[in-house]
Design an enzyme around this catalytic site. Structure first.
Site, PDB file in Angstrom:
ATOM      1  N   ALA A  29      42.010  41.238  27.327  1.00 16.90           N
ATOM      2  CA  ALA A  29      42.528  42.451  26.685  1.00 16.90           C
ATOM      3  C   ALA A  29      41.473  43.024  25.755  1.00 16.90           C
ATOM      4  CB  ALA A  29      43.805  42.120  25.923  1.00 16.90           C
ATOM      5  N   ASN A  30      41.818  44.059  25.014  1.00 17.19           N
ATOM      6  CA  ASN A  30      40.912  44.611  23.999  1.00 17.19           C
ATOM      7  C   ASN A  30      41.722  45.077  22.795  1.00 17.19           C
ATOM      8  OD1 ASN A  30      41.550  47.582  24.238  1.00 17.19           O
ATOM      9  ND2 ASN A  30      40.944  47.142  26.356  1.00 17.19           N
ATOM     10  N   ARG A  31      41.042  45.567  21.763  1.00 16.86           N
ATOM     11  CA  ARG A  31      41.694  45.844  20.484  1.00 16.86           C
ATOM     12  C   ARG A  31      42.331  47.227  20.366  1.00 16.86           C
ATOM     13  NH1 ARG A  31      40.578  41.704  17.160  1.00 16.86           N
ATOM     14  NH2 ARG A  31      38.645  40.562  17.557  1.00 16.86           N
TER      15      ARG A  31
END
Ligand code: C5P
Length: 221
Positions: A29-31
């Site tokens: 995932a990412n932020r």
């Protein structure tokens, strides 16, 4: 009756991160929080548009008056975007994962006496570039985002050409700016007509100004 500059227009917005499965319980995932994309969907609805919001997993309430399509992976997001088109305006604000695991497991990966899982990555489709390079079904106004940590404007100019969109909304997301997950944003609008830098604004204000600008661009186009 609905009123506002975007009455009768369909606006498609992508928002949030994507989750790329490693196995049934793990993912990459990412932020991205989805705050900016969701704010744009809200602003477009407030301007009278019919809005479809295709969103990856976020911890935000669904904007009211918007058709929500929830997805997890980049490939699901592209499918959902294809189904939602046509639209007069496409705003691709999602932080789509560049890679997914090519050999994602059907079963949970197990630790195996120190042997590491042999994960192979493969590239995800570029949703914005795929849609923007189309002759048929391309939204007349196709907008991309560029989250950069250095040389923001230079990278945005390259991205405008490479992706084939009409406008790039570029922002600096380096550590310390607090943009990722935060409530404010400093953006540069990069298009064929030049670069315009806006003051630091709340993500809601950025969304409202952007929607106002897109209404004007649609009229002028
Ligand atoms: O190449 P980069 O990820 O920096 O490009 C950002 C822009 O491209 C954003 O508008 C993002 O939503 C879009 N994008 C996409 N699909 C991808 C990667 C990026 O739509 N796989």
């Amino acid at each position: 009756a609905p009123s506002g500059p975007l009455v009768g227009k369909h606006v498609l917005v992508t928002s949030g991160p994507t989750h790329e499965p490693i196995d049934p319980v793990r993912y990459i995932a990412n932020r991205s929080s989805g705050k900016q994309g969701h704010a744009i969907a809200r602003a477009a609805a407030a301007a009278g548009a019919r809005v479809t919001l295709v969103s990856g997993p976020v911890d935000l309430p669904d904007p009211t008056g918007v058709t929500m399509v929830r997805v997890e992976s980049a490939r699901e997001m592209l499918d959902a975007v294809e189904k939602a088109l046509p639209a007069e305006i496409g705003i691709f604000a999602a932080a789509v994962a560049d890679w997914r695991v090519a050999n994602a497991g059907d079963q949970k990966l197990k630790k195996n006496a120190g042997a590491l899982p042999d994960l192979k990555l493969t590239e995800n489709p570029d949703i914005l570039a795929t849609i923007a390079h189309r002759n048929e079904g391309r939204p007349p106004l196709t907008i991309g985002f560029a989250a950069e940590t250095e040389n923001v404007i230079e990278h945005a100019k390259q991205k405008l050409a490479k992706k084939g969109c009409d406008l790039i909304v570029a922002n600096d997301v380096s550590i310390g700016t607090g943009v990722m997950g935060g409530d404010s944003n400093t953006v540069h609008l990069v298009s064929a007509s030049g670069v315009e830098t806006w003051p630091t604004l709340s993500k809601t204000e950025v969304a409202q100004r952007l929607v106002e600008r897109l209404g004007q661009m649609l009229k002028g186009a």
